[in-house]
Enzyme design. Structure first.
Site, mmCIF file in Angstrom:
data_model
loop_
_atom_site.group_PDB
_atom_site.id
_atom_site.type_symbol
_atom_site.label_atom_id
_atom_site.label_comp_id
_atom_site.label_asym_id
_atom_site.label_seq_id
_atom_site.Cartn_x
_atom_site.Cartn_y
_atom_site.Cartn_z
ATOM 1 N N HIS A 160 0.778 -1.134 0.198
ATOM 2 C CA HIS A 160 -0.064 0.003 0.136
ATOM 3 C C HIS A 160 0.839 1.314 -0.130
ATOM 4 O O HIS A 160 0.639 2.432 0.434
ATOM 5 C CB HIS A 160 -1.083 -0.054 1.214
ATOM 6 C CG HIS A 160 -1.576 -1.395 1.545
ATOM 7 N ND1 HIS A 160 -2.866 -1.571 0.969
ATOM 8 C CD2 HIS A 160 -1.119 -2.413 2.198
ATOM 9 C CE1 HIS A 160 -3.261 -2.646 1.484
ATOM 10 N NE2 HIS A 160 -2.301 -3.213 2.236
ATOM 11 N N SER A 281 13.119 20.297 -18.344
ATOM 12 C CA SER A 281 12.063 21.157 -18.496
ATOM 13 C C SER A 281 12.232 22.428 -19.185
ATOM 14 O O SER A 281 13.318 22.979 -19.113
ATOM 15 C CB SER A 281 11.610 21.549 -17.199
ATOM 16 O OG SER A 281 10.734 22.627 -17.198
ATOM 17 N N LYS A 287 15.240 20.921 -13.450
ATOM 18 C CA LYS A 287 14.485 19.640 -13.474
ATOM 19 C C LYS A 287 15.218 18.703 -14.131
ATOM 20 O O LYS A 287 15.839 18.663 -15.230
ATOM 21 C CB LYS A 287 12.957 20.051 -13.967
ATOM 22 C CG LYS A 287 12.050 20.787 -13.467
ATOM 23 C CD LYS A 287 11.405 19.960 -12.422
ATOM 24 C CE LYS A 287 10.241 19.156 -13.219
ATOM 25 N NZ LYS A 287 9.656 18.248 -12.054
ATOM 26 N N GLU A 294 8.168 7.309 -17.362
ATOM 27 C CA GLU A 294 6.621 7.623 -17.498
ATOM 28 C C GLU A 294 6.131 7.405 -18.852
ATOM 29 O O GLU A 294 4.740 6.803 -18.748
ATOM 30 C CB GLU A 294 6.689 9.203 -17.388
ATOM 31 C CG GLU A 294 6.749 9.753 -15.946
ATOM 32 C CD GLU A 294 7.049 11.082 -16.078
ATOM 33 O OE1 GLU A 294 6.109 11.759 -15.544
ATOM 34 O OE2 GLU A 294 8.155 11.810 -16.232
#
Ligand code: ARG
Length: 483
Positions: A160, A281, A287, A294
């Site tokens: 979890h 970015s 970044k 992803e």
């Protein structure tokens, strides 16, 4: 309104199909990539026809020569494909007949595009399946190497996404490897249903010529001819199986990538992706984003879409050939074209990412990862597990209030919860001990890592042997045909 090009079926029609119909029904965009298999399938067909005396030796020779010339053009991408011929099969037959006239017009004896196309797709998918197995194996190897290097490094295990029990990085990597091994085995298993030859099923009912389907199948390196001509032209189960196995593989990758994504966030800081597999970015100069992970995670959506696509296309379809079946190819090609780069990129990420062992161990200080071990300790001292669980729950509540770890409590404090607790409790509480003592089969202890690794290695060996054998079988069948 009428199309100008003579179609394969023009005899029955007084007018040609409209340009819009030809454009709507064309599959050329997709099936051009089957060209090589189409020519090879035709070579086997003509060799069989000649051996059976269905066509003469001279015609067979002209057809073989013509097909070989076409194959060379397919390979160097100079085949003059005509966009107004609806598919690659029509194109190849048209070019052949244009070059060798009547002999070319005999090639389609005893076959139909219905059995032809599905034979081509099966040949394509054999290679694609072997490519897929090999790409999975690369990732398995990458995981294996890193698992071995990190078999003693400890991090919190989560359920979890909450701290649960400590595990090793090696054990976590081997968990992902297990999934991928099942994926590879699934592709291997589907191969025996894939490697069946439908050629000679003709339109749907077989043929009146005395063809030898076993010989054709053998020439093309198939295990056997299919048993039923109606099933031969309608069966796309093997496409659905590939799409399912591919979808599940990408689902597995998406789960791995999800962990890579959040473990590389500063809150976790367990790992850092190599620059080569990260992006930045356009506005935030600081970044470094895990876009590759992803996107792999994101592509699971399309992979599932392709599976649903073929299943819905097949649902309720009458047996034999229906034009709907033409729609199998876009989904299949897209799935294969997506899966291979996902596997390769994931392999690159896994083999190059930096793991922060210190940070992972540090994270083990929080979340009472050794609570189960304390309960197990009480069980060994004679308390029933349910009661031990209750006691340790109270100890944890107390430690939360005191803002300390279980091992920071004094023996006096601990005894206050249960007087079975002795000084030896401090031997079971260190995180390293929690990991080391989990020696049950398949457990996280580095002590039982070798048998797990051994099993995975022998799985990999079996996969490699399968892929090698099938590659050789196909190559030797094809080279005999092309000799
Ligand atoms: N382009 C078709 C396909 O991909 C080839 C078979 C066409 N057969 C037919 N009877 N129209 O399925």
């Amino acid at each position: 309104m009428s199309g100008e090009k003579k179609t394969l079926w023009s005899g029955r029609f007084s007018e040609g199909a409209s340009h819009s119909t030809l454009a709507f029904t064309s599959s050329l965009q997709d099936d051009s990539r089957l060209a090589r298999y189409d020519v090879i399938g035709s070579l086997a067909h003509v060799r069989m026809l000649a051996r059976q005396n269905v066509i003469g030796a001279k015609d067979a020779k002209d057809i073989e020569d013509g097909l070989k010339e076409i194959l060379a053009q397919v390979e160097d991408r100079t085949l003059p494909i005509q966009q107004d011929l609806e598919d690659i099969h029509s194109n190849i037959e048209f070019i052949l007949t244009d070059r060798i006239q009547d002999a070319g017009a005999r090639l389609h004896t005893g076959r139909s595009r219905n059995d032809q196309v599905v034979t081509d797709v099966r040949m394509f998918l054999r290679d694609a399946t072997l490519d897929t197995i090999e790409a999975i194996m690369m990732l398995e190897k990458g995981l294996m190497e890193r698992a071995e290097a990190y078999r003693d490094v400890i991090l919190p295990g989560f359920t979890h996404v909450q701290h649960a029990q400590p595990v090793t990085v090696g054990h976590w990597m081997m968990a992902h490897l297990q999934r991928l091994q099942r994926d590879a085995e699934r592709f291997i298993d589907s191969y025996k249903r894939l490697n069946i030859c439908p050629l000679g099923s003709a339109a749907l009912a077989g043929t009146t010529y005395s063809i030898d389907r076993t010989y054709t199948a053998q020439l093309l390196g198939f295990e056997a001819p299919c048993a039923n001509s109606i099933d031969g032209v309608s069966d796309r189960d093997f496409v659905a199986e590939y799409l399912f196995a591919a979808a599940l593989t990408v689902v597995h990758l998406s789960s791995l990538c999800e962990e890579l994504v959040y473990w590389s966030s500063p809150e976790f800081g367990f790992l850092e992706m190599a620059d080569a597999y990260s992006t930045g970015s356009s506005i935030m100069p600081q970044k470094k984003n895990p876009d590759v992970a992803e996107l792999t995670r994101g592509r699971a959506g399309a992979a599932l879409g392709d599976l649903i696509n073929i299943m819905v296309t097949m649902k309720g379809l009458p047996t034999a050939y229906n034009r709907d079946l033409q729609e199998d190819k876009p989904a299949l090609f897209a799935s294969y074209d997506r899966l291979i780069p996902c596997l390769r990129m994931t392999t690159s990420m896994i083999t190059t990412m930096k793991l922060n062992s210190e940070r992972m161990l540090q994270a083990c200080r929080e979340g009472f990862l050794n609570a189960t071990d304390l309960a197990d300790y009480l069980v060994v001292k004679g308390l029933p597990f349910r009661k031990a669980h209750e006691v340790v729950g109270a100890v944890v509540r107390h430690a939360i209030e005191r803002k300390c770890r279980l091992e920071d409590l004094s023996l006096r404090e601990l005894k206050g919860f249960c007087d079975l607790i002795e000084d030896d409790v401090f031997e079971v509480l260190p995180i390293e001990r929690c990991v080391a003592r989990r020696t049950s089969l398949g457990g996280t202890s580095p002590e039982v890592f070798p048998p797990q690794a051994e099993r995975a290695r022998s799985g990999l060996k079996a996969q490699a042997a399968f892929a090698d054998r099938e590659r050789k079988r196909i190559a030797s069948a094809f080279s005999a045909l092309l000799a």
